[in-house]
Design a protein around this motif. Sequence first.
Motif, PDB file in Angstrom:
ATOM      1  N   ASP A 137       0.817  -1.222   0.000  1.00 27.90           N
ATOM      2  CA  ASP A 137       0.000   0.000   0.000  1.00 27.90           C
ATOM      3  C   ASP A 137       0.848   1.268   0.000  1.00 27.90           C
ATOM      4  OD1 ASP A 137      -2.377  -1.505   0.101  1.00 27.90           O
ATOM      5  OD2 ASP A 137      -2.276  -1.608   2.286  1.00 27.90           O
ATOM      6  N   VAL A 138       2.078   1.164   0.471  1.00 24.56           N
ATOM      7  CA  VAL A 138       2.943   2.341   0.549  1.00 24.56           C
ATOM      8  C   VAL A 138       4.247   2.152  -0.223  1.00 24.56           C
ATOM      9  CG1 VAL A 138       1.985   3.120   2.750  1.00 24.56           C
ATOM     10  CG2 VAL A 138       3.935   1.564   2.738  1.00 24.56           C
ATOM     11  N   GLN A 139       4.367   1.048  -0.985  1.00 22.04           N
ATOM     12  CA  GLN A 139       5.626   0.749  -1.667  1.00 22.04           C
ATOM     13  C   GLN A 139       6.065   1.857  -2.618  1.00 22.04           C
ATOM     14  OE1 GLN A 139       7.649  -2.041  -0.954  1.00 22.04           O
ATOM     15  NE2 GLN A 139       9.062  -0.643  -1.978  1.00 22.04           N
ATOM     16  N   LYS A 140       5.130   2.470  -3.340  1.00 23.29           N
ATOM     17  CA  LYS A 140       5.482   3.551  -4.266  1.00 23.29           C
ATOM     18  C   LYS A 140       6.179   4.692  -3.515  1.00 23.29           C
ATOM     19  CE  LYS A 140       3.472   6.769  -7.575  1.00 23.29           C
ATOM     20  NZ  LYS A 140       2.233   7.249  -8.197  1.00 23.29           N
ATOM     21  N   ASP A 141       5.663   5.042  -2.358  1.00 25.79           N
ATOM     22  CA  ASP A 141       6.283   6.101  -1.556  1.00 25.79           C
ATOM     23  C   ASP A 141       7.611   5.648  -0.968  1.00 25.79           C
ATOM     24  OD1 ASP A 141       4.252   8.111  -1.882  1.00 25.79           O
ATOM     25  OD2 ASP A 141       2.990   6.850  -0.634  1.00 25.79           O
ATOM     26  N   LEU A 142       7.701   4.375  -0.563  1.00 27.55           N
ATOM     27  CA  LEU A 142       8.970   3.850  -0.066  1.00 27.55           C
ATOM     28  C   LEU A 142      10.040   3.899  -1.157  1.00 27.55           C
ATOM     29  CD1 LEU A 142       7.696   0.702   1.873  1.00 27.55           C
ATOM     30  CD2 LEU A 142       8.565   2.825   2.872  1.00 27.55           C
ATOM     31  N   ASP A 143       9.660   3.547  -2.378  1.00 30.73           N
ATOM     32  CA  ASP A 143      10.605   3.560  -3.487  1.00 30.73           C
ATOM     33  C   ASP A 143      11.119   4.971  -3.775  1.00 30.73           C
ATOM     34  OD1 ASP A 143      10.335   0.837  -3.778  1.00 30.73           O
ATOM     35  OD2 ASP A 143       8.915   0.979  -5.452  1.00 30.73           O
ATOM     36  N   ARG A 144      10.256   5.960  -3.650  1.00 32.82           N
ATOM     37  CA  ARG A 144      10.679   7.348  -3.881  1.00 32.82           C
ATOM     38  C   ARG A 144      11.717   7.788  -2.876  1.00 32.82           C
ATOM     39  NH1 ARG A 144       6.099  11.601  -4.299  1.00 32.82           N
ATOM     40  NH2 ARG A 144       6.960  11.713  -2.233  1.00 32.82           N
ATOM     41  N   ARG A 145      11.684   7.238  -1.664  1.00 38.37           N
ATOM     42  CA  ARG A 145      12.614   7.613  -0.602  1.00 38.37           C
ATOM     43  C   ARG A 145      13.880   6.763  -0.598  1.00 38.37           C
ATOM     44  NH1 ARG A 145      13.097  11.721   1.751  1.00 38.37           N
ATOM     45  NH2 ARG A 145      13.490  10.819   3.758  1.00 38.37           N
ATOM     46  N   ARG A 146      13.933   5.747  -1.441  1.00 42.81           N
ATOM     47  CA  ARG A 146      15.095   4.871  -1.497  1.00 42.81           C
ATOM     48  C   ARG A 146      16.318   5.673  -1.927  1.00 42.81           C
ATOM     49  NH1 ARG A 146      13.371   0.952  -5.031  1.00 42.81           N
ATOM     50  NH2 ARG A 146      14.389   2.022  -6.731  1.00 42.81           N
ATOM     51  N   PRO A 147      17.458   5.460  -1.303  1.00 40.00           N
ATOM     52  CA  PRO A 147      18.679   6.190  -1.660  1.00 40.00           C
ATOM     53  C   PRO A 147      19.062   6.005  -3.126  1.00 40.00           C
ATOM     54  CG  PRO A 147      18.981   4.997   0.387  1.00 40.00           C
ATOM     55  CD  PRO A 147      17.668   4.554  -0.185  1.00 40.00           C
ATOM     56  N   GLY A 148      19.702   7.041  -3.683  1.00 35.29           N
ATOM     57  CA  GLY A 148      20.221   6.968  -5.039  1.00 35.29           C
ATOM     58  C   GLY A 148      19.193   7.163  -6.130  1.00 35.29           C
ATOM     59  N   GLN A 149      18.046   7.757  -5.822  1.00 33.01           N
ATOM     60  CA  GLN A 149      16.992   7.929  -6.815  1.00 33.01           C
ATOM     61  C   GLN A 149      17.165   9.159  -7.693  1.00 33.01           C
ATOM     62  OE1 GLN A 149      14.524   5.517  -7.407  1.00 33.01           O
ATOM     63  NE2 GLN A 149      16.084   4.524  -6.183  1.00 33.01           N
ATOM     64  N   SER A 150      18.111  10.019  -7.354  1.00 33.32           N
ATOM     65  CA  SER A 150      18.374  11.205  -8.179  1.00 33.32           C
ATOM     66  C   SER A 150      19.816  11.633  -7.991  1.00 33.32           C
ATOM     67  CB  SER A 150      17.426  12.344  -7.818  1.00 33.32           C
ATOM     68  OG  SER A 150      17.808  12.925  -6.584  1.00 33.32           O
ATOM     69  N   ASP A 151      20.253  12.576  -8.812  1.00 35.72           N
ATOM     70  CA  ASP A 151      21.621  13.078  -8.720  1.00 35.72           C
ATOM     71  C   ASP A 151      21.879  13.878  -7.448  1.00 35.72           C
ATOM     72  OD1 ASP A 151      22.260  11.927 -11.134  1.00 35.72           O
ATOM     73  OD2 ASP A 151      21.831  13.754 -12.275  1.00 35.72           O
ATOM     74  N   ILE A 152      20.794  14.361  -6.785  1.00 37.36           N
ATOM     75  CA  ILE A 152      20.979  15.179  -5.591  1.00 37.36           C
ATOM     76  C   ILE A 152      20.760  14.414  -4.295  1.00 37.36           C
ATOM     77  CG2 ILE A 152      20.433  17.324  -6.794  1.00 37.36           C
ATOM     78  CD1 ILE A 152      17.641  17.190  -5.457  1.00 37.36           C
ATOM     79  N   SER A 153      20.366  13.149  -4.404  1.00 38.89           N
ATOM     80  CA  SER A 153      20.146  12.364  -3.182  1.00 38.89           C
ATOM     81  C   SER A 153      21.450  11.715  -2.709  1.00 38.89           C
ATOM     82  CB  SER A 153      19.081  11.291  -3.411  1.00 38.89           C
ATOM     83  OG  SER A 153      19.549  10.322  -4.309  1.00 38.89           O
ATOM     84  N   THR A 154      21.474  11.355  -1.448  1.00 37.68           N
ATOM     85  CA  THR A 154      22.640  10.706  -0.863  1.00 37.68           C
ATOM     86  C   THR A 154      22.683   9.249  -1.301  1.00 37.68           C
ATOM     87  OG1 THR A 154      22.441  12.118   1.075  1.00 37.68           O
ATOM     88  CG2 THR A 154      23.772  10.140   1.321  1.00 37.68           C
ATOM     89  N   PRO A 155      23.787   8.785  -1.871  1.00 34.52           N
ATOM     90  CA  PRO A 155      23.894   7.380  -2.282  1.00 34.52           C
ATOM     91  C   PRO A 155      24.268   6.496  -1.094  1.00 34.52           C
ATOM     92  CG  PRO A 155      25.878   8.531  -2.875  1.00 34.52           C
ATOM     93  CD  PRO A 155      24.939   9.560  -2.250  1.00 34.52           C
ATOM     94  N   ARG A 156      23.377   6.364  -0.153  1.00 37.06           N
ATOM     95  CA  ARG A 156      23.653   5.604   1.057  1.00 37.06           C
ATOM     96  C   ARG A 156      23.896   4.146   0.738  1.00 37.06           C
ATOM     97  NH1 ARG A 156      18.642   8.444   3.960  1.00 37.06           N
ATOM     98  NH2 ARG A 156      19.613  10.457   4.290  1.00 37.06           N
ATOM     99  N   GLY A 157      24.861   3.594   1.394  1.00 35.52           N
ATOM    100  CA  GLY A 157      25.162   2.185   1.190  1.00 35.52           C
ATOM    101  C   GLY A 157      25.589   1.563   2.507  1.00 35.52           C
ATOM    102  N   PHE A 158      25.689   0.275   2.520  1.00 35.14           N
ATOM    103  CA  PHE A 158      26.033  -0.435   3.739  1.00 35.14           C
ATOM    104  C   PHE A 158      27.372  -1.107   3.585  1.00 35.14           C
ATOM    105  CE2 PHE A 158      21.446  -0.300   3.498  1.00 35.14           C
ATOM    106  CZ  PHE A 158      21.186   0.388   4.653  1.00 35.14           C
TER     107      PHE A 158
END
Length: 61
Positions: free
Chosen positions: A40-61
Motif C-alpha cells: 500500500d505504501v511501496q510507491k512512496d517507499l521507493d521514492r525515498r530509497r537512496p540513489g533515486q536522483s543526482d541530488i540524493s545521498t547514495p547511502r550504502g552499507f
Amino acid sequence: MSGNTFGTIFRITTWGESHGAAVGVVVDGCPPGMLLAEADVQKDLDRRRPGQSDISTPRGF
C-alpha cells in the motif's frame, strides 16, 4: 536514532538510523480492522530509497 511524526488524520511516526540497516514506521489513526500492507505504501517507499536522483545521498552499507 532519529524519528519524525507528521499527519493529523493518520499520524505517521518513522524511526531508525539513516545509515543503519533498517528503518520503520508506526501508523496511528487507522480504523479497527483496516488492513494495511507494505504494498500500500511501496510507491512512496521507493521514492525515498537512496540513489533515486543526482541530488540524493547514495547511502550504502
